[in-house]
Design a protein around this motif. Sequence first.
Motif, PDB file in Angstrom:
ATOM      1  N   CYS A 385       0.749  -0.302  12.867  1.00  0.00           N
ATOM      2  CA  CYS A 385       0.827   0.328  11.427  1.00  0.00           C
ATOM      3  C   CYS A 385      -0.390  -0.005  10.403  1.00  0.00           C
ATOM      4  N   CYS A 386      -0.966  -1.209  11.086  1.00  0.00           N
ATOM      5  CA  CYS A 386      -2.004  -2.011  10.255  1.00  0.00           C
ATOM      6  C   CYS A 386      -3.402  -1.422  10.878  1.00  0.00           C
ATOM      7  N   ARG A 387      -4.330  -1.389   9.994  1.00  0.00           N
ATOM      8  CA  ARG A 387      -5.690  -1.218  10.391  1.00  0.00           C
ATOM      9  C   ARG A 387      -6.370  -2.299  10.915  1.00  0.00           C
ATOM     10  N   TRP A 388      -5.919  -3.625  10.382  1.00  0.00           N
ATOM     11  CA  TRP A 388      -6.170  -4.871  11.263  1.00  0.00           C
ATOM     12  C   TRP A 388      -5.006  -5.894  10.969  1.00  0.00           C
ATOM     13  N   PHE A 389      -4.996  -6.954  11.501  1.00  0.00           N
ATOM     14  CA  PHE A 389      -4.104  -8.035  11.229  1.00  0.00           C
ATOM     15  C   PHE A 389      -4.582  -9.152  11.340  1.00  0.00           C
ATOM     16  N   LEU A 393      -0.263 -11.980   8.038  1.00  0.00           N
ATOM     17  CA  LEU A 393       0.198 -10.555   7.939  1.00  0.00           C
ATOM     18  C   LEU A 393       1.290 -10.548   9.111  1.00  0.00           C
ATOM     19  N   HIS A 431     -11.226  -9.695  12.496  1.00  0.00           N
ATOM     20  CA  HIS A 431      -9.987  -9.463  12.159  1.00  0.00           C
ATOM     21  C   HIS A 431      -9.284  -8.906  13.741  1.00  0.00           C
ATOM     22  N   ARG A 433      -7.064  -6.348  15.907  1.00  0.00           N
ATOM     23  CA  ARG A 433      -6.536  -4.869  15.788  1.00  0.00           C
ATOM     24  C   ARG A 433      -6.157  -4.227  17.124  1.00  0.00           C
ATOM     25  N   HIS A 458       5.247   0.640   6.248  1.00  0.00           N
ATOM     26  CA  HIS A 458       4.036   0.783   5.521  1.00  0.00           C
ATOM     27  C   HIS A 458       4.524   0.234   4.122  1.00  0.00           C
ATOM     28  N   LEU A 461       3.952  -3.126   4.139  1.00  0.00           N
ATOM     29  CA  LEU A 461       2.577  -3.500   4.163  1.00  0.00           C
ATOM     30  C   LEU A 461       1.827  -3.339   2.879  1.00  0.00           C
ATOM     31  N   GLU A 494      -6.472  -1.746   1.423  1.00  0.00           N
ATOM     32  CA  GLU A 494      -5.426  -1.751   2.314  1.00  0.00           C
ATOM     33  C   GLU A 494      -4.053  -1.351   1.566  1.00  0.00           C
ATOM     34  N   HIS A 498      -1.471   1.816   2.807  1.00  0.00           N
ATOM     35  CA  HIS A 498      -0.242   1.722   3.121  1.00  0.00           C
ATOM     36  C   HIS A 498       0.703   2.453   2.152  1.00  0.00           C
TER      37      HIS A 498
END
Length: 914
Positions: A385-389, A393, A431, A433, A458, A461, A494, A498
């Motif tokens: 679900c994350c664009r990056w983590f 996070l 990051h 991903r 989301h 997030l 971000e 979300h």
Amino acid sequence: MTTPIPYYISRKQAQDFLAKFAQALISPESTPLLFQIYGFGGVGKTTLTQKLKETHELQADFAEVSFGRTPGIETPLKLMEKLYELLPKPTGLWRRDLLSKPDPFTSLYEQYQETVYKLKTEPVQGKSVDTQQQNTVKDWFELGTATFLATSAAYLGDHGTTLSLGLDATVKAGGMLSDASQALKPTKERIQELLQQHPATKNDKELQELMLEPIPKLTHAFAQGLIEKTQRHKRSIVLVLDTYEKASSDIDTWLWQYLLEDTPLKSYGVRILVAGRRSLLEKESWRKLQQDRHLIYEQRLDEFNKEQTKEYLQDIGITKSGEIQKIFKATKGLPYYLRWIKEEKEKGNEIDFSRGNQAITDLLLQGLNPKQKQIEKQIVQFAACCRWFDRSLVQYLIQKQGIDFETGVNATIDCFHWLTKCDFVEFVQGHYRLDDVARDVFRLSFCQEDKTRFRETHELLATYFENQANQEVAPDSPEPEKYNNSDWCQYTAEFIYHALFGRRDEGQRQFLSHFFASRYLKQLEVVMIPFTAVVAEATVENYRLLPDSTEKFLKSIKLGFFFSWMMLPGNPAKYNKINYENVIGPSKEEIEAALRPCFSQVDFLEDGLGKYAGLLYKSLRSQPNQQVDLLQRATEQAEKIVTNSYPEFSSSLFLNLGNQQDNLDHYEEALVSYNRALTIQDDNPIIYYCQGNVLGKLGHYEEALTSYEKALQIKDDYGEAWKNRGLVLAELEHYQEALASFDKALVIKNDDLNVLKNITVVLLFLHSYKEVITICDQILKIKPDAPEILSNKGLSLSLLGRYDEALTNLNEAMKLQPGYPVLWANQGIVLARAGRYQDSLASCEKALQLQANDESGHYGKACYFALQNDVYLAIENLQQAINLSPRRCRREAKFNPDFDSIRDNVRFQALLQG
């Protein structure tokens, strides 16, 4: 040497592409310039690109970037710089050869960057660098000239299709900037003025041209540099643009309109390789280029069919018919998954495809702990679900879902470290991903299995990033402090991303609040990043992850979002179509229709800058009776967000309100707003300038003069203030002082046609007719199609007795503007002075036929009768003219020699006194 690709999958589509490309390196003139491979995620585009590099590493130098992975390539200029940087550096004889001749791109780009820095930091004429100069440089260079083209190209390419967007930034075309006096001036005009005045550029026309049109000129230098490299090094150059679906629209426009269409690269050993999920030829601009120039060769890569899948699986030792059938059903023949099967088989891992489509997620998790697979799958779905983590996070998400972070998947390793060891997780730009294909798979599976939990994730997030932003800058901090903080902007971007997935209507309103606020403060990335990401994801995939209402909302505002950076702060009555460099944009009606869904939610936004800006922009598009209410509500919002910490920002809130009230002819309300702005910031010359304008419109000329003089005490090279000061002095009949003020304005901008025109009017009042003619000729050299100037020249010639020349100039003016009543009236005046009274009267009557409520026809008839000593009718017509335009007609009659014969008449004198 390039390391051989262990899992490269050969097939006819790939072999055809490789063969065509090989031919291009041998005979470039007879082959396309750009090669594209495209197809759905997982079909092997990146792998084929690597195979091509492996095949031709001895023949060519490669410069490869990947959008979304390679940092610092957000704009055409940055992309060119990065590609150039990635090419091999010169050595040996080649290096000495290069040192003897400057590299065309490097030298020009360094000159460009150095000049931008000087324009930002060095003042004009020895003064300090002011806000106007800073805003002009930021608008033109930091926001980028090419982005105007990007929005147009995006419109032309994708208008009417599904959601599609890749947008970096846009250049302002005027509007409610912090420099309100410059609001009506297009950015290009303002940068031209700066370039003509600034010591770094004023004496260098070639440099001025570079700064005005950096993209085409630097692109030519970039292409020339590549050509010279191929000729010196005797090797081809290949520019590789991977994951092109993530490239911004301004880069897309640059690629087709400048690099391909406008450079001679095709004839030399330079080729461009583009890999992406969509065909370039889906867009009209690319189709037209291909139709005209045939510069593109594209190859679609498809997933394997049943026979190809069977052949591949048999080659790696999977021969059972039933197993092959299950694998094909699960993998859909995508090489990404088939390659994964080969890897797992070589590791000795068992592969179970008994669960059909769900086996894909199991495939990517193959080899992990069977007992923990459900938890492992959930963790990967959360990460997808994350664009990056990062660690923080992941820990937040895992704990919120009730999973033990330290031992949830393994007693010896925490969830974050377990996740980062997965083969489909990559480290990009600082990051972690999931790679694109794996992220597609796990997001889809998550949404299909449990849409409610997908939305809740989301939502979690969104809350996380909102908290991160609040920790960076406190929520009650002034708005500029937030938007000027890069970390706050990143976290907020971000958060918005979300929120659009998790909060439905509330997410839309939060997006809109930042949309209006970021446009006002010109911090585009806050909404540009999430909007681009969400919309691009929705287009590329064949499934829908957004809430239905959000998807419909984004579709409805797409075109408005494209053009909002230029059009939001402007009055729709002032524009119709965008036409720039032969790119014709949408109509006003199309843009405004796309903005309406944004304005429909303004009332529901939380108090703050977003609501203030939304109300302000909405007022520009409302009926007059609604505008007053909207501006009053915007004023209430301004009072809530005003802060002593940022006086320029706070004063601009009221400055912009005053400008809009001024446009509505609500001059008293505008004065209140300007006075409020001055209580916050009393050293801003722009506010005094705007105050002077309104005071002049109210007829308070002495007070207006004071305001202009205060502006000039702060900024003595304020050309607009000198010009308007001259107009006020002329209204006060201080003509010599007015001329001196106009001369000051001309020192700052020596070809300001409005100033020159005002000088001719003042000189007419002073009976300096020869000087009027000289200045009119000066104007007409610059702008030959100026009917008012031709008319003023004609009037002056007639007062010198040169009637034929005078009528020639009037006739030329009337050809340019035949329906303009003042020109017919002026022709009537000249004819009367020439003694052609019958023709004179006909011209004046024509003026009245064109516009009965225009004073010009009556004034012309007054001159006609006065020249014949008909006192009664002269005064009667002059009275009618004065009734329609009191101040102008009284002032002109006072100095017009046509009335000399009746000047001592009591009624005439009474008319002049009012």
